[in-house]
Design a protein around this motif. Structure first.
Motif, PDB file in Angstrom:
ATOM      1  N   LYS A 116     -13.678 -12.187   0.792  1.00 17.20           N
ATOM      2  CA  LYS A 116     -13.158 -13.406   0.160  1.00 17.20           C
ATOM      3  C   LYS A 116     -13.843 -13.661  -1.181  1.00 17.20           C
ATOM      4  O   LYS A 116     -13.180 -13.962  -2.190  1.00 17.20           O
ATOM      5  CB  LYS A 116     -13.365 -14.593   1.102  1.00 17.20           C
ATOM      6  CG  LYS A 116     -12.849 -15.917   0.559  1.00 17.20           C
ATOM      7  CD  LYS A 116     -13.087 -17.036   1.570  1.00 17.20           C
ATOM      8  CE  LYS A 116     -12.646 -18.372   1.010  1.00 17.20           C
ATOM      9  NZ  LYS A 116     -12.896 -19.481   1.958  1.00 17.20           N
ATOM     10  N   LEU A 120     -12.022 -13.747  -4.891  1.00 24.77           N
ATOM     11  CA  LEU A 120     -12.102 -14.904  -5.790  1.00 24.77           C
ATOM     12  C   LEU A 120     -12.755 -14.529  -7.118  1.00 24.77           C
ATOM     13  O   LEU A 120     -12.360 -15.033  -8.179  1.00 24.77           O
ATOM     14  CB  LEU A 120     -12.870 -16.037  -5.115  1.00 24.77           C
ATOM     15  CG  LEU A 120     -12.165 -16.685  -3.914  1.00 24.77           C
ATOM     16  CD1 LEU A 120     -13.048 -17.739  -3.279  1.00 24.77           C
ATOM     17  CD2 LEU A 120     -10.831 -17.290  -4.331  1.00 24.77           C
ATOM     18  N   CYS A 140     -12.637 -33.060  -2.524  1.00 28.26           N
ATOM     19  CA  CYS A 140     -11.632 -32.852  -1.476  1.00 28.26           C
ATOM     20  C   CYS A 140     -11.040 -34.174  -1.007  1.00 28.26           C
ATOM     21  O   CYS A 140      -9.865 -34.247  -0.638  1.00 28.26           O
ATOM     22  CB  CYS A 140     -12.249 -32.119  -0.280  1.00 28.26           C
ATOM     23  SG  CYS A 140     -12.749 -30.425  -0.642  1.00 28.26           S
ATOM     24  N   THR A 259      -4.985 -28.571  -4.400  1.00 27.53           N
ATOM     25  CA  THR A 259      -5.999 -28.859  -5.426  1.00 27.53           C
ATOM     26  C   THR A 259      -5.377 -29.351  -6.734  1.00 27.53           C
ATOM     27  O   THR A 259      -6.087 -29.830  -7.611  1.00 27.53           O
ATOM     28  CB  THR A 259      -6.846 -27.603  -5.728  1.00 27.53           C
ATOM     29  OG1 THR A 259      -6.025 -26.610  -6.354  1.00 27.53           O
ATOM     30  CG2 THR A 259      -7.460 -27.035  -4.456  1.00 27.53           C
ATOM     31  N   ILE A 285     -10.419 -23.575  -7.812  1.00 25.03           N
ATOM     32  CA  ILE A 285     -10.527 -22.938  -6.497  1.00 25.03           C
ATOM     33  C   ILE A 285     -11.187 -23.945  -5.562  1.00 25.03           C
ATOM     34  O   ILE A 285     -12.210 -24.538  -5.919  1.00 25.03           O
ATOM     35  CB  ILE A 285     -11.383 -21.655  -6.558  1.00 25.03           C
ATOM     36  CG1 ILE A 285     -10.726 -20.599  -7.453  1.00 25.03           C
ATOM     37  CG2 ILE A 285     -11.610 -21.097  -5.160  1.00 25.03           C
ATOM     38  CD1 ILE A 285     -11.616 -19.402  -7.748  1.00 25.03           C
ATOM     39  N   GLY A 286     -10.607 -24.159  -4.401  1.00 25.45           N
ATOM     40  CA  GLY A 286     -11.231 -25.106  -3.486  1.00 25.45           C
ATOM     41  C   GLY A 286     -10.520 -25.189  -2.161  1.00 25.45           C
ATOM     42  O   GLY A 286      -9.473 -24.566  -1.951  1.00 25.45           O
ATOM     43  N   GLN A 287     -11.102 -25.970  -1.259  1.00 20.98           N
ATOM     44  CA  GLN A 287     -10.537 -26.151   0.073  1.00 20.98           C
ATOM     45  C   GLN A 287      -9.407 -27.170   0.041  1.00 20.98           C
ATOM     46  O   GLN A 287      -9.453 -28.148  -0.709  1.00 20.98           O
ATOM     47  CB  GLN A 287     -11.616 -26.618   1.051  1.00 20.98           C
ATOM     48  CG  GLN A 287     -12.746 -25.619   1.271  1.00 20.98           C
ATOM     49  CD  GLN A 287     -12.244 -24.282   1.778  1.00 20.98           C
ATOM     50  OE1 GLN A 287     -12.061 -23.345   0.997  1.00 20.98           O
ATOM     51  NE2 GLN A 287     -12.028 -24.199   3.080  1.00 20.98           N
ATOM     52  N   THR A 306      -8.417 -22.060   1.741  1.00 25.27           N
ATOM     53  CA  THR A 306      -8.813 -21.991   0.330  1.00 25.27           C
ATOM     54  C   THR A 306      -7.588 -21.753  -0.540  1.00 25.27           C
ATOM     55  O   THR A 306      -6.803 -20.841  -0.288  1.00 25.27           O
ATOM     56  CB  THR A 306      -9.830 -20.853   0.103  1.00 25.27           C
ATOM     57  OG1 THR A 306     -10.964 -21.075   0.944  1.00 25.27           O
ATOM     58  CG2 THR A 306     -10.282 -20.808  -1.345  1.00 25.27           C
TER      59      THR A 306
END
Length: 692
Positions: A116, A120, A140, A259, A285-287, A306
């Protein structure tokens, strides 16, 4: 030249005819036996056998056409082999496993984290660095007002049904989809008419209202999969996780479902940071979090995942792209809506042709489609199992100019992994209206210009009286009209006093009267043009890409003795979790010392590696690292020279120990290929055993 393969419809009709002939002949045999007639019975039985053989052949042809039979079994077998290997090697495992886990939540183990992280890192290199994007990192937890403006609070729903006895919840459209697909793939007795009906249901699934969906579930007798109990009527369920911000619990918030909103609300600051120049892109990039009704399919449908998203802001009057020529000659599988609606398959199309013919709406959208194709194939996605599917009209929001999905085929079918959408100016306009802060761009003129501007002023009062709860959707559709649509409406209103107007979000036409909207063109002298930028958004589901990469990279090969099958992941070096392994050939102090020196050099060069000094054969050590996709293995058999083995070809070369770090670094960073290394260094028949 061979003729075209018969259609599924023709194969179903042929099977039905042969089965009818079998039934008729079987009845004739029974009649002869019942009458006690001996003459002709043997011939009738032989004829029946021949007809059964023909019917069996017709059934096999139909099975092949619908992808049933052995294909389904092979897909399931592959899926299980991959899943077992991934869990055993700790690529990923169910979260909270000792407490029996929670559906839709997974933990990445060490090799999974490395894959992962590498994906990324390559995403940042391929997009953020290459395009000089502005990367942001937003919270978030998102206040409710933001997600009200974006429409998520009102519309981010799936239709749910409940087991009426146990209360277990299911996603209604998935139950109907699974039923239709199962029937089409496994029920070879379906008439062509019934098969066509099931296909039609699948095609319009996203368009079905709760009432229509419930009617189909009832008509087909669909029940709860686990208990066979009856199901409730479908009703909407919002997929966002709700929370409260602060101890008083008065401020409602949600865990973000995407996001993108963090980028939209920061547009003004980003635009100023970029020197008030367009186009520009922001990335994040994020949850993200979605409270899926019934998570399934492993990493493909989860509750926390993600996302890597890009918002490319562009002048709506100029969607050309200066670097489109870099991708224009790419040719890959594309699935435009006309091919989908005519029942055809995806075709190889040249990107330049797709844009020039208007299949892809504009150059900027086409450029990102091309860049996404390059990104996925360089990761190791099989280009023959990658297609770009255009959204059908019923999938598109009313404001979207064009949308395409990068779909990757795996054992679960075609999976949407990247969405590439031209969202027009909807998002910035929505946040401008809700926040009161104008999110616009400026084009300054060298000399003042007389411009003619379209002015659309809906009457909220009259729209509210006429459409009540649907007022907002009608108003948004009116404001989103193009100049041509608006002037056509103006002419119709002036001549007839009313006109029909299609509101896509309502899925129907409404009647607009003259008092509901004012439309005019006004002339003004302006020193600058103020406009809301359009947004082209590529959105990447990283977990889905990772899972498809796992399947595309997995294969087995026999051991030297051919007594067992060895698992291998053929990850490209750029995404492999570990770039190389170091094996002292035998346990000797001088070889262990050389291996440790080599490990230090690899670490200094930034190359991930492991030293395996286990007291097992070198072949078993090779097999063990092949199973986690390590592309190169270094066998230390002297203090001055070593062998480097390539995973897939199993070929080996002899290299000076001081050159190893440099050679492996060039290979893993793509500066050289294994062919280059084989040309430069002498080949070597390294140690083998029964595991190789």
């Amino acid at each position: 030249m061979a003729g075209a393969a018969p259609s599924e419809d023709a194969l179903r009709r042929a099977l039905a005819e042969r089965q009818a002939a079998v039934d008729a002949q079987a009845e004739a045999v029974r009649s002869l036996k019942a009458a006690g007639v001996k003459t002709g019975v043997d011939a009738a039985v032989e004829a029946l056998k021949a007809l059964k053989i023909e019917a069996g052949a017709a059934a096999r042809r139909l099975q092949a056409a619908v992808g049933s039979g052995g294909g389904g079994g092979a897909r399931e077998e592959l899926r299980q082999a991959v899943a077992n290997t991934l869990e055993r090697k700790l690529f990923y495992i169910p979260s909270f496993k000792i407490y029996r886990g929670v559906a839709g939540l997974y933990d990445y183990g060490p090799p999974g984290c490395a894959v992962k992280s590498n994906i990324l890192a390559f995403w940042r290199q391929h997009f953020v660095l290459e395009e000089n994007m502005l990367e942001v990192d937003c919270p978030c937890v998102t206040p409710e007002v933001v997600l009200k403006a974006s429409g998520h609070v009102e519309k981010f729903t799936d239709l749910m049904v409940k087991d009426e006895k146990t209360g277990t919840c299911y996603r209604a459209d998935h139950l109907l989809k699974d039923f239709c697909k199962d029937k089409l793939e496994k029920d070879l007795t379906l008439s062509p008419e019934t098969a066509a009906e099931f296909k039609h249901v699948l095609a319009v699934l996203d368009d079905l209202s709760p009432e229509q969906l419930g009617a189909k579930i009832k008509e087909y007798g669909i029940v709860a999969p686990d208990t066979k109990n009856p199901l409730s009527a479908p009703y909407p369920f919002n997929l966002m996780f709700q929370t409260s911000i602060g101890p008083a619990g008065l401020s409602v918030g949600y865990m973000r479902p995407e996001t993108a909103q963090g980028i939209f609300v920061n547009f003004k600051d980003l635009y100023n940071y970029n020197g008030q120049k367009l186009p520009f892109a922001a990335a994040q990039i994020g949850q993200a979090f979605r409270n899926e009704i019934s998570p399934r399919q492993g990493l493909l449908r989860v509750r926390e995942f993600t996302l890597a998203e890009i918002e490319h802001f562009v002048d709506p009057e100029d969607k050309s792209h200066p670097k489109f020529a870099d991708v224009a000659d790419l040719e890959f599988l594309m699935f435009p809506r006309d091919l989908q609606l005519s029942g055809e398959s995806a075709k190889l199309l040249k990107l330049a042709d797709a844009v020039s013919k208007g299949t892809v709406n504009n150059e900027t959208l086409g450029y990102f489609i091309g860049r996404v194709y390059l990104f996925l194939t360089r990761l190791g996605i099989d280009k023959s199992r990658l297609r770009f599917r255009q959204h059908l009209p019923n999938e598109m929001a009313h404001y979207a100019a064009d949308c395409w999905d990068a779909e990757i085929e795996c054992s679960y079918g075609w999976i949407e992994c990247v969405g590439i959408a031209d969202r027009s100016a909807y998002d910035l306009k929505a946040h401008s209206e809700k926040s009161g802060v104008t999110l616009v761009a400026h084009e300054r003129f060298l000399k003042p210009k007389e411009v003619e501007k379209l002015v659309i002023v809906p009457s909220k009062k009259d729209l509210g009286l006429a459409f009540k709860g649907n007022q907002k959707m009608v108003l948004e559709a009116l404001e989103a009209m193009s100049e041509k649509e608006a002037m056509d409406m103006k002419a119709a209103l002036e001549s007839k006093g009313e006109t029909n107007f299609q509101v896509c979000t309502l899925g129907k036409d409404v009647v607009i009267t003259k008092k509901m909207v004012s439309i005019s063109m006004e002339k003004k002298m302006e020193h600058q043009r103020v406009f809301t930028p359009s947004v082209v958004e590529p959105s990447f589901g990283i977990g889905r890409i990772i899972y498809c990469l796992f399947e595309h990279s997995f294969y087995t090969r026999p051991s030297k003795s051919e007594e067992e099958q060895l698992n291998v992941f053929r990850f490209p070096p750029i995404v492999a979790p570990i770039k190389c392994t170091v094996f002292p050939l035998v346990k000797l102090p001088e070889l262990d010392a050389a291996a440790k020196v080599l490990a230090k050099e690899l670490t200094a060069a930034g190359i991930s590696h492991i030293i395996d000094t286990a007291g097992i054969s070198i072949g078993r050590r090779y097999a063990r690292t092949d199973e986690i996709g390590v592309p190169f293995a270094v066998t230390v058999d002297s203090a001055t020279e070593v062998t480097i083995r390539e995973r897939d070809s199993k070929q080996q070369v002899r290299v000076g120990i001081n050159e190893v770090a440099s050679v492996v670094k060039q290979l893993t960073e793509g500066q050289s290929t294994w062919t280059d290394v084989e040309f430069k260094y002498p080949s070597h028949l390294g140690p083998q055993d029964d595991q190789e």
